[in-house]
Design an enzyme around this catalytic site. Sequence first.
Site: not given
Ligand code: C5P
Length: 330
Positions: A10, A138
């Site tokens: 994406k 994501d």
């Molecule tokens: O959701 P995901 O595991 O991909 O996110 C990884 C890290 O990215 C989270 O632990 C957080 O620190 C950060 N994140 C965030 N805000 C989001 C998505 C991700 O701060 N909307």
Amino acid sequence: MTIAVRSFAKINLGLYIGAARADGYHDLRTVYQTIALHDVIRVSVGRGSGIEILCKNKDPRVPLDSSNTCYRIADLVLNELGAKSRVRIEIEKRLPVQGGLGAASSNAVATMLGLERALKKKLSGAARLRIAAQVGSDLPLFLVGGTALGVGRGEEVYPLPDLPSVPMVVVTPAIGVSTPKAFADRDILMKSKQLTPPGASDRLFEVGCVLSAWLSDLPKSGLPNTGASAKGGSRAEKLLLDLVRTGIENDFEKVVFPQYPELRDIKGALERAGAKYASLSGSGSTLCGLFRSSAEAVKAANRLRRSGLRAVATRTLTRSSYWKQLSVRE
Ligand code: C5P
């Protein structure tokens, strides 16, 4: 039997980051767009238990243990379905790791879909979305495909009209950007500018208005200009030009470009090569540019490759093509 699934990438068409939340995530607004570049995930099940991850191209940055997104989702799917099997997941890596193309998230969703098929069991749509969001923000977009609006921490996704496919160029520099670090750096930047909430959420609302006006094809002023948009080129091209006019942007550029100035230069190179819209994808390091025609995209990719960049011409993938091309017949 082995089930092979294409795991598409994406890009983000604009990404706006709001305030840090109590749970450590950030509210955001983005338009996700699936593209035709992909990895391939092969899932097979057998008697016994345990989840085995293999990476065909042995990229050392792809973990082969329970921290792999494919492992995590397989575990959750087995639990949800009450299934007991040995699961083997092979990742054929073609997409960059930590590249901002959502590869690890897409790999996990492909695993979920492949595993359902291998087990001959089906999860409900809502269960799929819930499990996907548990593994990462994501993932759910890959259960929608095409163009999708992402809100919340990015995990809440709404399909947008299935726009025609747009030619594009993707440049993948050999730099891995950590998304959590990019979010943390963004907080530091906001603090230094004393831009703390509620300013951040006001801005997200404003961005929501801009996106809504763009998506519903509202003109900047006056009455809706439906005649002109029907006549003047394809709807995809119209949206593309609107994007450029709106000045839609990716907030991560403000923290990632100062750390990696070469990425800003690549965005400039894409624009000079004729991109109508160029941007970092997610937290990078991938950059992408949208073009008016495939010929222009191919020419631009050749030009960028001659200057030593890893550039490839491809296309955005509509929702219908995404679902049609998901299965690999082997
Ligand atoms: O959701 P995901 O595991 O991909 O996110 C990884 C890290 O990215 C989270 O632990 C957080 O620190 C950060 N994140 C965030 N805000 C989001 C998505 C991700 O701060 N909307």
